[in-house]
Scaffold this motif. Structure first.
Motif, mmCIF file in Angstrom:
data_model
loop_
_atom_site.group_PDB
_atom_site.id
_atom_site.type_symbol
_atom_site.label_atom_id
_atom_site.label_comp_id
_atom_site.label_asym_id
_atom_site.label_seq_id
_atom_site.Cartn_x
_atom_site.Cartn_y
_atom_site.Cartn_z
ATOM 1 N N LEU A 1 0.765 -1.176 0.185
ATOM 2 C CA LEU A 1 0.578 -0.069 -0.247
ATOM 3 C C LEU A 1 0.780 1.103 -0.029
ATOM 4 O O LEU A 1 2.097 1.548 0.735
ATOM 5 C CB LEU A 1 -1.291 0.026 1.038
ATOM 6 N N ASP A 2 0.451 2.246 -0.880
ATOM 7 C CA ASP A 2 1.094 3.798 -0.829
ATOM 8 C C ASP A 2 -0.103 4.428 -0.892
ATOM 9 O O ASP A 2 -1.088 4.507 -1.240
ATOM 10 C CB ASP A 2 1.472 3.713 -2.023
ATOM 11 N N PHE A 3 0.047 5.114 0.409
ATOM 12 C CA PHE A 3 -0.880 6.497 1.004
ATOM 13 C C PHE A 3 -0.828 7.344 1.290
ATOM 14 O O PHE A 3 0.790 7.826 1.804
ATOM 15 C CB PHE A 3 -1.750 5.718 2.457
ATOM 16 N N LEU A 4 -1.166 8.725 0.034
ATOM 17 C CA LEU A 4 -1.197 9.624 -0.248
ATOM 18 C C LEU A 4 -1.955 10.440 0.550
ATOM 19 O O LEU A 4 -2.840 10.997 -0.208
ATOM 20 C CB LEU A 4 -0.634 10.263 -1.032
ATOM 21 N N THR B 1 8.452 6.286 -4.508
ATOM 22 C CA THR B 1 7.805 7.064 -4.447
ATOM 23 C C THR B 1 8.419 8.030 -4.977
ATOM 24 O O THR B 1 10.160 8.482 -4.751
ATOM 25 C CB THR B 1 6.565 7.474 -3.255
ATOM 26 N N TYR B 2 8.580 8.838 -6.248
ATOM 27 C CA TYR B 2 9.225 9.957 -7.296
ATOM 28 C C TYR B 2 8.667 11.224 -7.079
ATOM 29 O O TYR B 2 7.225 11.082 -6.766
ATOM 30 C CB TYR B 2 9.359 9.531 -8.473
ATOM 31 N N LEU C 1 14.425 15.410 -9.162
ATOM 32 C CA LEU C 1 14.046 13.465 -8.294
ATOM 33 C C LEU C 1 14.611 13.444 -7.080
ATOM 34 O O LEU C 1 15.335 13.334 -6.819
ATOM 35 C CB LEU C 1 13.750 12.491 -9.776
ATOM 36 N N LEU C 2 13.492 13.513 -6.444
ATOM 37 C CA LEU C 2 13.409 13.465 -4.932
ATOM 38 C C LEU C 2 13.036 11.814 -5.145
ATOM 39 O O LEU C 2 11.865 11.372 -5.428
ATOM 40 C CB LEU C 2 13.072 13.476 -4.075
ATOM 41 N N THR C 3 13.697 10.690 -3.971
ATOM 42 C CA THR C 3 13.494 9.206 -4.443
ATOM 43 C C THR C 3 12.940 9.026 -2.408
ATOM 44 O O THR C 3 13.716 9.688 -1.694
ATOM 45 C CB THR C 3 14.114 7.826 -4.103
ATOM 46 N N TYR C 4 11.594 7.713 -2.678
ATOM 47 C CA TYR C 4 11.418 8.143 -1.397
ATOM 48 C C TYR C 4 11.214 6.392 -0.780
ATOM 49 O O TYR C 4 9.863 5.949 -1.248
ATOM 50 C CB TYR C 4 10.100 9.277 -0.293
ATOM 51 N N GLU C 5 12.161 5.581 -0.151
ATOM 52 C CA GLU C 5 11.957 4.415 -0.407
ATOM 53 C C GLU C 5 11.086 4.061 1.100
ATOM 54 O O GLU C 5 11.068 4.614 2.107
ATOM 55 C CB GLU C 5 13.251 3.801 0.068
ATOM 56 N N ASP D 1 5.203 21.365 -8.725
ATOM 57 C CA ASP D 1 6.277 19.946 -7.887
ATOM 58 C C ASP D 1 5.344 18.820 -9.119
ATOM 59 O O ASP D 1 3.632 18.880 -8.623
ATOM 60 C CB ASP D 1 5.666 19.457 -6.835
ATOM 61 N N PHE D 2 5.655 17.404 -8.770
ATOM 62 C CA PHE D 2 4.900 16.517 -9.257
ATOM 63 C C PHE D 2 5.259 15.042 -8.660
ATOM 64 O O PHE D 2 6.429 14.804 -7.252
ATOM 65 C CB PHE D 2 5.962 15.448 -10.238
ATOM 66 N N ILE D 3 4.210 13.847 -7.702
ATOM 67 C CA ILE D 3 4.480 12.876 -7.250
ATOM 68 C C ILE D 3 3.712 12.184 -8.204
ATOM 69 O O ILE D 3 2.988 11.980 -8.829
ATOM 70 C CB ILE D 3 3.819 13.098 -6.190
ATOM 71 N N PHE D 4 4.901 10.742 -8.045
ATOM 72 C CA PHE D 4 4.695 9.951 -8.847
ATOM 73 C C PHE D 4 4.211 8.474 -7.645
ATOM 74 O O PHE D 4 5.232 7.967 -6.952
ATOM 75 C CB PHE D 4 5.651 9.757 -9.503
ATOM 76 N N LEU D 5 3.339 8.292 -7.787
ATOM 77 C CA LEU D 5 2.510 6.591 -6.954
ATOM 78 C C LEU D 5 3.254 5.363 -7.995
ATOM 79 O O LEU D 5 2.022 5.589 -9.190
ATOM 80 C CB LEU D 5 1.829 7.220 -6.396
ATOM 81 N N LEU D 6 3.708 4.506 -7.748
ATOM 82 C CA LEU D 6 4.106 3.373 -8.878
ATOM 83 C C LEU D 6 3.682 1.827 -8.171
ATOM 84 O O LEU D 6 4.629 2.333 -6.726
ATOM 85 C CB LEU D 6 5.018 3.672 -9.850
#
Length: 654
Positions: free
Chosen positions: A537-540, A559-560, A567-571, A594-599
């Motif tokens: 689960l990714d919850f934003l 998550t980027y 480009l920031l990464t969140y592991e 800003d862009f947020i990428f959930l994948l």
């Protein structure tokens, strides 16, 4: 119904008072009342006809003409204040012309006409002319101020044109109906000052009217009981004494605490259902997982994801322990992992964990409510003073910015400018307002806007993807984005991820903070783990009002975030659907652009960070960025996806 009862009382009093005025003053004031009554209720304009039995025939013609103006031109009156002012001006000019022809010119006629015209202009401003559902409506902007202006207008007419004591007594009784202590004091001082200007200051004549404004029923003590006028005074006094107390004010603390406990009850029922299905021993599963990892996984030479990624191994081994026939990594020891969990050994730790989470949430929300109690009570009181009693108040105390909704106990249309003014007076913040049916939502003005795009594709050979997403936009323009990847692929994985998102959807309807929602979700999944498998689960959550987002990662892919061309990464550091590691919870500021990428791992496992950085550009829209990533992966994998893939692209704009 109460509105019309109050309006009828006001109207009957002011029309009855005309009987005590001189004829010229009476006919001008009757036209003035007709114009005001037309703004409230067109049918009330016939009430002044009662004075036709006491005025000359020429004045009756004037009154009938004024009534006709308002009836015939009422569709125009409802359009805007200028039409209404024009009809009143036409009525005044007609009255002045006829009186001048019949009785000759008198300077006093000019004075009374101009005086009432000024009073009407001020009252006219206190109404809002607006179109609701293609229907033109006239709404009092500040009913108390309208009533006070009418009382003030009559006050000077009575004081300088009429000497009848009963009119003054009834006039002061109107202050009780306005129901504001400070107006009583102001009127008392005004009465004393005007009395002194006439070189007359009788104490008893000053105190008695003042007494009537605090206790209207006392007016009967001033009557001689000759004739039948005292009956009217008695009925009127009793009526306006009772009416102000008929409004029911909302008990704010009781209201939101009831809502809070309702949410707790819903969750506990949900938890009990899961608990009664099948309860497993949490410690046994954790111990077994560690044992298998040490004995088998540490010496394994395979390069599969279950070896390189802890969260993949956790899901894989959990399924194996439950006896699932899903050896997706072709593990040679798979059959050795099955564990017979004795459901009779019930462990109450999860039940305790849930109750502990709820108790912390209750403590937080209750303290939060106490800190804002005075502000909400002031807001309720302000709306009540404008004639808007509140039936229910729903406060989202868990929101990071001011956000609540109300339901009115009246059919009176809501005036946005008035409501927002009350919000500013109560909370000291400029809020925005949305209305849906009979529910009105108030929230802090967003500093940014959120746009997004999403896609879900199944792996090669599957008709159904095991990835799913959930997006919820609240009335305060805040968002919840959730992306879940079920273990494996196909229908089984689809049901796993969809089940997680359905639970998120249910819990997000409660008045809880995000941390509590996810902790409760974890408790439910700990209970389900004995008969279900796992999903990541990714919850934003994004709050545009304060430009904050909270990201929680539970066994999910990287998550980027693209910020200022970087480009920031969140592991992820946590196991699937677990919040044990605080490194998997992030609080970030969001800025326009800003862009947020959930994948899911169907993208993250096949596109490197360097490739991802080259694919996205801050000039792109959310849709364009989503398209470019998916198309790149299609070209790279030649259309043969090795895993289900899902992607949510979020962009903040100004």
């Amino acid at each position: 119904m109460k509105k019309y009862a109050v309006l009828a009382l006001h109207s009957c009093f002011y029309i009855t008072a005309l009987l005590f005025f001189p004829d010229t003053t009476s006919i001008f004031t009757a036209g003035f009342l007709i114009s005001i009554l037309a703004l409230e209720n067109i049918w009330f304009i016939i009430l002044p006809l009662c004075i036709t039995f006491f005025i000359p025939i020429s004045h009756i013609y004037i009154l009938v003409a004024v009534l006709c103006y308002h009836i015939l031109l009422y569709p125009f009156i409802k359009r805007n204040r200028y039409y209404a002012l024009g009809v009143y001006a036409l009525s005044s000019i007609t009255t002045f012309t006829v009186l001048t022809i019949v009785e000759g010119f008198h300077i006093n006629t000019i004075y009374i006409m101009l005086y009432l015209f000024i009073i009407y202009c001020f009252i006219n401003i206190q109404y809002v002319f607006q179109t609701i559902n293609q229907k033109q409506t006239i709404i009092p902007y500040h009913q108390k101020l309208i009533d006070l202006t009418l009382v003030l207008g009559y006050f000077f007419i009575v004081f300088f044109e009429c000497e009848n004591q009963y009119v003054m007594l009834f006039l002061f009784m109107q202050l009780f109906l306005i129901h504001d202590f400070k107006y009583n004091i102001v009127f008392l001082l005004l009465y004393a000052i005007t009395s002194m200007t006439q070189k007359s200051f009788p104490i008893e004549e000053t105190l008695i009217p003042s007494f009537m404004s605090f206790f209207p029923a006392g007016v009967i003590l001033s009557f001689t009981f000759e004739g039948y006028l005292w009956i009217l005074g008695f009925i009127y006094s009793i009526a306006i004494t009772i009416l102000p107390f008929l409004g029911k004010k909302l008990a704010i603390q009781e209201n939101y605490l009831n809502t809070l406990f309702d949410d707790f009850n819903k969750y506990l029922n949900n938890l009990n259902l899961e608990y009664n299905k099948n309860i497993k021993l949490k410690e046994l599963k954790e111990k077994k997982f560690t044992e298998i990892s040490t004995t088998f996984c540490s010496g394994c030479n395979k390069t599969t994801l279950c070896r390189t990624k802890l969260e993949k191994r956790y899901s894989f081994l959990s399924a194996a322990m439950l006896g699932a026939k899903l050896n997706i990594y072709n593990c040679p020891y798979y059959n050795n992992f099955y564990t017979d969990i004795n459901a009779d050994n019930l462990n109450k730790s999860l039940e305790y964990s849930a109750m502990k989470s709820l108790s912390f949430e209750l403590s937080f929300l209750y303290n939060q409510s106490l800190s804002m109690k005075k502000e909400y009570e002031k807001f309720i009181s302000l709306l009540y003073s404008y004639g808007y009693p509140i039936q229910s108040l729903d406060i989202n105390l868990a929101s990071s910015s001011l956000y609540f909704s109300i339901q009115l106990n009246t059919m009176k249309p809501a005036i946005e400018s008035l409501f927002l003014r009350c919000c500013y007076k109560a909370f000291g913040e400029h809020l925005e307002m949305k209305q849906k049916e009979n529910q009105i939502y108030f929230f802090k003005k967003p500093q940014i806007k959120i746009t997004y795009a999403h896609t879900v594709l199944a792996k090669e050979g599957n008709l159904m993807s095991g990835d799913n997403f959930f997006i919820k936009k609240d009335y305060n323009s805040s968002y919840i984005f959730a992306l879940s990847d079920g273990m494996g692929s196909g229908y089984t994985a689809y049901t796993e991820s969809m089940d997680a998102l359905k639970t998120i959807s249910t819990l997000s309807s409660y008045h809880f903070r995000t941390e509590t929602i996810l902790k409760l979700l974890e408790d439910i999944y700990e209970l389900r783990s004995n008969y279900d498998r796992y999903a990541t689960l990714d919850f934003l959550s994004v709050d545009p009002a304060n430009r904050k987002m909270h990201l929680y990662k539970m066994g999910s892919s990287t998550t980027y975030v693209l910020h200022n061309q970087k480009l920031l990464t969140y592991e992820n550091q946590a196991l699937p659907l677990k919040l044990d590691d605080v490194n998997s919870a992030y609080e970030l500021d969001v800025y326009p652009g800003d862009f947020i990428f959930l994948l899911s791992d169907g993208i993250g496992d096949f596109i490197s960070n360097q490739e991802f950085e080259q694919l996205v550009d801050h000039h792109q829209t959310a849709e364009e960025a989503c398209y470019s990533i998916v198309e790149y992966l299609k070209r790279k994998e030649q259309g043969n996806f090795k895993d289900d893939l899902s992607l949510i692209v979020i962009k903040a704009i100004s």
